[in-house]
Design an enzyme around this catalytic site. Structure first.
Site: not given
Lengths: 308, 308
Positions: A49, A79, A124, A155-156, A174-177
């Site tokens: 990313q 958050y 992570e 890789d989670g 606790d991830s992104s979209d």
């Protein structure tokens, strides 16, 4: 630390208003939140990313992944404290916690507040996120030095599937979209693996989007989670000024076993106590806010829990 | 309807990003929310303020006064339903209600839902606001046709000072921010007049800004209200995506007299009932959301109610 990189889309965002960063996305068309840039601190591209950190003029440092704001120093409490304390305050003596994502270290910091916690595994996939945090947010990243914390650069999704059954008291995603590297965390095979990795009466929480923007996505999340979490499936939410619509939700579930009362947390956090008894007191969370987070606007309650 | 008018500041906002409107203000420096403009419907200047209405691409019609968003069709429910039902659901059989400001008619619409209400006085200083609403938001403005409603085009400050003592069960101040025409509504002489115009055990609510942005202003409001409202003084809040910081609060008070339990509203509004028993059901408010609105983030609770 990866080479300096500016994507086409990032350039477009940055140049919309000179000197400002705008959170533009096709996920929330027609609206955007912008922050004035005081100083650009880092722009890079990892294997997974785009990563950007800038000093904003009024929200402290702001961390952006793939052109979407993940945290600001000013409002991360709203958050981070919620995604950690909603689950950990709901069960007695949480000991083993798994965090998927959250490489910056914010959620880890909050989990480590609990003296009952003996072991925190943080998984992570993107090492650059951790490197950036250590360099630009050293106060946040220092949780990695705690002997109770173990970091896995993996890789989670695979990590959870390989976990021994019944290992964890709490699993926090606790991830992104659900686009890009995080999409697998919003699918049924992952929910099934999470439910198996939790002990009976264990708790799972995931970032659950905003009901103003993604009610259909949340409805499907809740329905899918109902198939695997036989204790209970709930939705809570909090107000985060820098997130689109000023809100973010959480899907929070328990596995079959000792029942968990999410509305009346067993570990009470009183405002008076936390304001006097800690060197770095909580800023947002308290037990009243915890209970209130489950009160949903009518438009959301009707869709997500039509029979309640 | 006043002549077409575009102020320097408005031009600046509109031109920041071509085709978008940005809510820029020195009151919230360094951050701004923007909406894509589908069609500009009205731009005018009254004796008191700039007025603009545009069709946005994803939030319906948006009403802007003095370059600050007041309402969007998509999320007005989160502000309007709360500012009306927090007070009216808290007392038995509300009969006489005074609305200061709110000329668009949103709050009036909500007050008229109560069959117990016999008389609503609405005092709006700016006739153009009402004319614009009648033209562009006829569904909202139709509350003015209700025989229980009386409209006064007057200064709300003077109106309250001239009101007979003990007249109203509820006084709602639905104003813009404490700059410009609304500044008097945030000062002690006005609070004193409001407290006298209310019956014993009557309820006053005012738009109370966001705790993220104006905690000092809110603290002073609460302190000043404590001098005149001897029943109780409270702060509640709600999430409104189109408002700066995605949140807005309310100072809500009662006069000495029959005690008012704001946390446990006497008039219950259950999600199931309102979703089936009305032609235009509530979208945001329900009794759980009502109670939850008084749960404040720790950073706000510590400053506003340090001894609670």
């Amino acid at each position: 630390m990866g080479e300096e990189f500016v994507s086409d889309k990032e350039m477009k965002c940055l140049s919309l208003i000179p000197g400002w960063y705008s959170d533009v996305s096709s996920m929330w068309p027609g609206e955007m939140i912008s922050h004035k840039i005081e100083k650009m601190l880092f722009k890079g591209k990892s294997k997974y990313q785009d990563i950007m950190v800038f000093q904003s003029s009024t929200y402290g440092k702001i961390i952006v992944l793939d052109e979407i704001i993940q945290h600001t120093e000013r409002d991360e409490c709203a958050y981070v404290e919620m995604v950690v304390h909603l689950p950990l305050a709901s069960i007695p003596n949480p000991k083993k916690v798994l965090i998927i994502g959250g490489g910056m270290g914010f959620t880890l910091r909050e989990v480590l507040r609990y003296s009952s916690v003996e072991k925190v595994d943080l998984v992570e996939i993107d090492e650059m996120v951790i490197d950036v945090s250590r360099k630009y947010l050293p106060e946040i990243a220092k949780g990695y030095e705690d002997p109770r914390a173990t970091l896995y650069i993996e890789d989670g999704n695979a990590f959870v599937k390989n976990a021994a059954p019944g290992t964890y008291d709490v699993i926090i995603v606790d991830s992104s979209d659900p686009v890009g590297p995080s999409q697998f965390f919003f699918e049924k095979p992952f929910f099934e693996a999470v439910s198996k990795a939790l002990r009976p009466g264990g708790v799972y929480i995931t970032q659950g989007e905003s009901a103003w923007l993604f009610l259909d996505v949340i409805k499907k999340l809740v329905e899918d989670c109902n198939k695997f979490f036989k204790g209970s499936v709930n939705y809570a939410w909090t107000n985060v000024p820098s997130f689109p619509s000023g809100a973010i939700g959480f899907v929070i579930c328990s596995t079959e076993g000792p029942p968990v009362d999410f509305i009346n947390p067993i570990n009470k956090v009183d405002v008076d106590i936390i304001s006097t008894n800690s060197e770095s007191p909580l800023k947002y969370y308290n037990s009243k806010v915890h209970a209130a987070a489950f009160a949903l606007p009518t438009f959301a309650e009707k869709v997500l829990f039509p029979k309640k």
